[in-house]
Design a protein around this motif. Structure first.
Motif, mmCIF file in Angstrom:
data_model
loop_
_atom_site.group_PDB
_atom_site.id
_atom_site.type_symbol
_atom_site.label_atom_id
_atom_site.label_comp_id
_atom_site.label_asym_id
_atom_site.label_seq_id
_atom_site.Cartn_x
_atom_site.Cartn_y
_atom_site.Cartn_z
ATOM 1 N N ASP A 1 -9.984 0.366 2.554
ATOM 2 C CA ASP A 1 -11.417 0.657 2.945
ATOM 3 C C ASP A 1 -12.431 0.448 2.714
ATOM 4 O O ASP A 1 -13.406 0.523 2.131
ATOM 5 C CB ASP A 1 -10.427 2.155 3.597
ATOM 6 N N ARG B 1 -2.584 -0.813 -0.717
ATOM 7 C CA ARG B 1 -2.765 0.608 -0.450
ATOM 8 C C ARG B 1 -4.437 0.561 1.053
ATOM 9 O O ARG B 1 -5.566 -0.028 0.803
ATOM 10 C CB ARG B 1 -3.733 1.585 -1.417
ATOM 11 N N GLN B 2 -4.079 1.375 2.087
ATOM 12 C CA GLN B 2 -5.309 1.457 3.069
ATOM 13 C C GLN B 2 -6.512 1.652 2.614
ATOM 14 O O GLN B 2 -7.119 1.589 2.836
ATOM 15 C CB GLN B 2 -4.593 1.949 4.341
ATOM 16 N N ASP B 3 -6.269 2.934 2.436
ATOM 17 C CA ASP B 3 -7.264 3.854 1.328
ATOM 18 C C ASP B 3 -8.194 2.543 0.319
ATOM 19 O O ASP B 3 -9.647 2.921 0.419
ATOM 20 C CB ASP B 3 -7.027 4.900 0.803
#
Ligand code: SAM
Length: 264
Positions: free
Chosen positions: A90, A85-87
């Motif tokens: 990050d 998941r990119q979030d």
């Protein structure tokens, strides 16, 4: 199975030292007893009743837990930092892991993806959650409440909370505890998911979601209360905490992820 030195621990309720009564029992000076979950191999520090909550709040907390089991344990794909998941990636980059790291509300799975894919192998990882979940986990785990952490003051270089605080009945107590166990030279990274009240309701909800009830006093089946970025900044100010860094990532017109790096 999980290696947590006794020197790091203290009673989550009396805040006094703990002694090992036997292999499976820890006691504090006030007679509070905490047991090991033998099958899963971790200590359970959830108090029989939280000293900060009324009976109604405690019942709400217990009902929220029943909903967490359904959403986070049984349907992790959309609800937690489960795999790619990119979030979550990050957030993992934002945390800059080093030294002793404590994930508060680490989730019921083996390891959240903001640690799994972004770990610094020189750091030592610990995690707590109110759910026991899957084992063995890939971090040193104890079952506990974020409002009543079983760790001594100034124990961790980095404490983190990934979309967990909005579930607490008393969010301020959770933030205070996170900073209590964070070293003065360290910091606490908080991932706040913000959703506008005007956001349209999803046209279709999965069947498991439709069956969930909102506990008395809570905003929805999972969140005790939703907060804005400004609400959190106000809380940090009230607690005399410093926002050392902040990053906001819009998700869509109504939602964003805000990462705070907090120092005392
Ligand atoms: C949305 S999930 C996020 C889990 C993980 N941080 C992740 O991103 O994958 C929220 C987690 O907070 C935990 N939680 C909720 N209230 C808590 C509390 N009072 N103390 C500790 N953990 C709590 C839940 O059990 C759940 O695992």
């Amino acid at each position: 199975m999980y290696k947590i030195p006794l020197e790091l621990l203290q009673s989550p309720v009396s805040k006094k030292p703990l002694t090992l009564a036997d292999e499976f029992t820890l006691k504090d000076e006030e007679g509070n007893v905490f047991k090991k979950n033998i099958e899963a191999g971790h200590w359970n520090f959830i108090p029989s009743r939280s000293p900060i909550y009324s009976e109604e709040q405690w019942n709400t907390f217990k009902k929220l837990i029943e909903n967490f089991v359904i959403s986070y344990e049984k349907h992790p794909e959309v609800n937690v930092s489960y795999d790619v998941r990119q979030d979550a990636f990050d957030f993992g980059d934002f945390c800059k892991y080093h030294g002793k790291v404590l994930d508060i509300g680490c989730g019921p799975h083996k390891i959240p993806s903001y640690i799994k894919y972004k770990r610094n192998n020189d750091a030592e990882y610990y995690g707590i959650d109110i759910l026991s979940g899957e084992h063995p986990k890939e971090l040193n785990f104890v079952q506990a409440m974020g409002e009543h952490l079983p760790f001594r003051d100034n124990s961790f270089d980095v404490t983190i909370s990934g979309t967990s605080l909005l579930h607490y009945v008393d969010v301020k107590a959770g933030i205070k505890e996170a900073l209590r166990v964070t070293k003065p030279s360290g910091y606490s990274c908080i991932w706040l998911g913000v959703k506008s009240k005007e956001a349209p309701k999803p046209k279709q909800s999965p069947d498991w979601y439709k069956k969930l009830e909102t506990p008395e006093g809570a905003e929805n089946p999972f969140h005790y209360k939703r907060y804005t970025e400004e609400d959190f900044e106000k809380i940090f100010k009230e607690l005399n905490l410093i926002v050392a860094e902040k990053k906001a990532y819009p998700v869509d017109e109504w939602r964003k992820n805000v990462f705070f790096r907090i120092k005392k």
